[in-house]
Design an enzyme around this catalytic site. Structure first.
Site: not given
Ligand SMILES: Nc1ccnc(=O)[nH]1
Length: 237
Positions: A135, A166
């Protein structure tokens, strides 16, 4: 005369002592109060270690927050730009991206950016590393390629609820809508305290609610949880 003064003296001394001790106690209390105040006299938190985030339910206008019992929470009702069917379709695409990321040696997470029409997939992004979450990478790429006003009407669809980092990137990229399949708490159960992914417990709705714009959130979608969790079952050992 001598007898009278001998009787009055202890009472007098007691009164003097009483006044001095009383004055000291009042002064100590004053000092405590001034320690609680900021430079402009504002009272600052008595417990600076406490995370002071606003209550999601009362601060995001037009979007009621989920209760922990309400696992099938779907925020849109009328406002979310994608239908439930569209979200489920894009979640399955994101899960294919997650499997590709896994095959490439990364963590099994995937995200897609959906255009305002609710159908067109503008970008796909898998996890690329411990700090390069799907994300975060997608938000950064999107913000370089599209106008923020356009992104406000786009939707980021992701397999798992975005972490605080994120969610922050989605906010700063001005992506106005986000849908996730499985909650962060489910991920925390899968990863445990894994060194490469020590999952947090800070709902993305809480991060958004601390900001200044009402990003719409849909999720989780429990009917897809098994599918989304599948690539993780043998991964976090
Ligand atoms: N939601 C997430 C958690 C951990 N890593 C990721 O790429 N996405």
């Amino acid at each position: 005369m001598k007898n009278i003064s001998m009787n009055v003296l202890p009472v007098f001394l007691f009164l003097v002592l009483f006044i001095i001790v009383g004055g000291c106690i009042t002064k100590t209390t004053d000092n405590d109060n001034s320690g609680m105040s900021g430079p402009s006299g504002q009272v600052v938190s008595a417990n600076p270690g406490t995370l002071n985030v606003p209550d999601v339910e009362t601060t995001v206008s037009g979007i009621s927050g989920p209760g922990s019992e309400d696992v099938n929470y779907f925020s849109d009702g009328k406002d979310f730009p994608l239908t439930r069917e569209q979200i489920l379709k894009h979640l399955r695409t994101a899960n294919e991206v997650a499997k590709e990321a896994k095959a490439a040696g990364h963590h099994p997470f995937g995200a897609v950016l959906v255009a305002p029409d609710g159908e067109t997939v503008l970008m796909k992004q898998g996890n690329m590393g411990g700090l390069s979450h799907a994300e975060t990478e997608l938000s950064r790429r999107a913000s370089l390629q599209y106008d923020p006003d356009y992104l406000w009407n786009c939707t980021l669809v992701t397999t798992f609820e975005p972490c605080a980092m994120c969610s922050g990137n989605i906010y700063w990229a001005n992506i106005g809508n986000m849908a996730y399949g499985a909650p962060e708490t489910t991920l925390k159960n899968l990863t445990g305290a894994s060194k490469s992914n020590p999952t947090m417990n800070l709902p993305s709705r809480t991060v958004f609610a601390a900001g200044q714009k009402p990003i719409r959130v849909a999720g989780p979608f429990p009917e897809l949880e098994d599918e989304l969790v599948a690539p993780h079952r043998d991964f976090w050992k």
